[in-house]
Structures are given as C-alpha cells and as structure tokens.
Design a protein around this motif. Structure first.
Motif, mmCIF file in Angstrom:
data_model
loop_
_atom_site.group_PDB
_atom_site.id
_atom_site.type_symbol
_atom_site.label_atom_id
_atom_site.label_comp_id
_atom_site.label_asym_id
_atom_site.label_seq_id
_atom_site.Cartn_x
_atom_site.Cartn_y
_atom_site.Cartn_z
ATOM 1 N N TYR A 145 38.577 43.368 36.941
ATOM 2 C CA TYR A 145 38.020 43.495 35.306
ATOM 3 C C TYR A 145 38.577 43.320 34.642
ATOM 4 C CZ TYR A 145 34.697 45.908 32.054
ATOM 5 O OH TYR A 145 34.329 45.657 31.255
ATOM 6 N N GLY A 146 38.470 42.612 33.881
ATOM 7 C CA GLY A 146 39.186 42.543 32.838
ATOM 8 C C GLY A 146 40.865 41.502 33.097
ATOM 9 N N GLY A 147 41.101 41.654 33.856
ATOM 10 C CA GLY A 147 42.505 40.465 34.131
ATOM 11 C C GLY A 147 42.711 42.118 34.947
ATOM 12 N N ASN A 148 42.484 43.259 35.231
ATOM 13 C CA ASN A 148 43.248 44.061 35.511
ATOM 14 C C ASN A 148 42.673 44.326 37.335
ATOM 15 O OD1 ASN A 148 44.896 44.564 33.532
ATOM 16 N ND2 ASN A 148 43.020 45.829 32.465
ATOM 17 N N GLN A 149 43.575 44.877 38.247
ATOM 18 C CA GLN A 149 43.032 45.306 39.711
ATOM 19 C C GLN A 149 41.902 46.512 39.537
ATOM 20 O OE1 GLN A 149 45.751 44.141 43.104
ATOM 21 N NE2 GLN A 149 44.795 46.616 43.483
ATOM 22 N N ILE A 150 41.444 46.370 39.834
ATOM 23 C CA ILE A 150 40.288 47.317 40.205
ATOM 24 C C ILE A 150 40.051 48.150 41.755
ATOM 25 C CG2 ILE A 150 39.500 47.658 37.960
ATOM 26 C CD1 ILE A 150 36.486 46.948 39.483
#
Length: 203
Positions: free
Chosen positions: A97-102
């Motif tokens: 999400y938004g380039g970040n791992q969630i």
C-alpha cells in the motif's frame, strides 16, 4: 604317420574393421544426441507455469480513525504446461500500500503434475495501517473499473493496494535436464472504504 590337424588360431580383426565400427558407433551416438536436442527445443522445452488470479475478497474489514485492518483472501489457478512435474519451493504473496509492505505470506512448497492445473487459496490477516486519502488511484487510469464483466463506474472513497504473487521452482525433463521456472501475478486492487468490498482488480 598321418598329419595332425590342429585348430587354427582365430583371425584378429583388422584395423579397418575396428575403425569402421568406431565410425558407425559415433554416427549413431550423434544421431541420438540430435534427436534428443530436437525434442528438447521443440516439444519438451520448459515453459513458465501459467498463474491466473480469479478472485480477491476481504472477509473482514474495519476502519477507525483513518486506520484500517482487514483479512485478505486471494484465489488463483496454476497451470503447468510442461512435460515434467513442476516443483515449487520458493513462493510468496505480498501486499503493498503506497509502496510499503502491509502483508506477507509464504506459500507452502508443492508439486503440480505435467499438464495439470491446481487451485491455490491464500488467506491471512493484515495488521492496521493508516490511510492516505490523497493518494491518487492508478487503477483503471484514474477511475475504478470492475473487472468481473460489469460495466465500469466511478467509485467514492477507495483505497488501492497491490498484490504480488511469485512462484519459483524447477521442472525436470527426460529425468536428466533440470530447468528453473517461475510464475508471477501482480494485481492492483481497488477497495471501497465504506464497506470493505472489492470494487475490482486488474492483473
């Protein structure tokens, strides 16, 4: 006294006979190698498995104070077009999400027989993360497009996540050749913030 008739010693093969035998054996061996290579590069050449995401669902969804958490479920099919068994052992499902791992999940190792298709289902919980409503939707060129045969439409408040499935393994051909193969499916998923329903996804 009569002459004794002893057994004559066997004649040794001449050098020309040995040379001819070696030439015939070499030609036969080259012919077999050529046939194997032709089969390998035409009918038996290893191919990457076909991975298709069929459905994405969120069985549970919660939004509070601009922070969201949910349960993510993804259903896919894997088709092995090779003439050998596909053994996968280094596979994973990642959510961004938004380039970040969630979210992240290892996919258990397994085998898929030659020419067979198997179903894969993955479900796991995603920990809470803050929403950024000013993030532009890239899904469907700025809008949200339903991909299950329904006409596309513009959605209200929505968030977009990315699902990345990667399968890696090997295929053995003719019990001698081992080839590394892999399959990937990257999907953008649009989710309605109001109720957590999946508006659509594109892979």
């Amino acid at each position: 006294m009569g002459k004794s008739s002893g057994n004559k010693p066997p004649k040794r093969p001449s050098g020309r006979t040995n040379l001819a035998s070696c030439i015939v054996a070499t030609i036969f061996l080259i012919f077999i190698i050529i046939i194997i290579l032709i089969l390998y590069f035409t009918m038996l050449k290893p191919q990457n498995p076909k991975l298709k995401v069929n459905a994405i669902q969120l069985p549970s969804f919660s939004l509070s104070n601009n922070t969201v958490n949910f349960i993510f479920s993804q259903y896919a099919t894997i088709n092995n077009p090779n003439h050998g068994v596909f053994s996968h052992y280094d596979s994973s499902l990642q959510l961004l999400y938004g380039g970040n791992q969630i979210g992240f999940m290892f996919i258990p190792a397994g085998k898929i027989s030659s020419g067979k298709m198997e179903y894969m289902a993955a479900t796991f919980s995603v920990k809470s993360f803050p929403l950024t409503f000013n993030q532009p939707l890239t899904f469907g060129g700025g809008g949200v497009t339903v991909t299950d045969g329904v006409n596309g439409f513009r959605a209200g408040p929505a968030l977009e996540i990315e699902s990345r499935v990667e399968l890696a393994g090997r295929v053995r051909v003719l019990h001698f050749f081992t080839h590394h193969v892999e399959a990937r499916a990257y999907c953008r998923v649009a989710i309605s913030v109001s109720d957590g329903s999946v508006i659509g996804f594109h892979c």
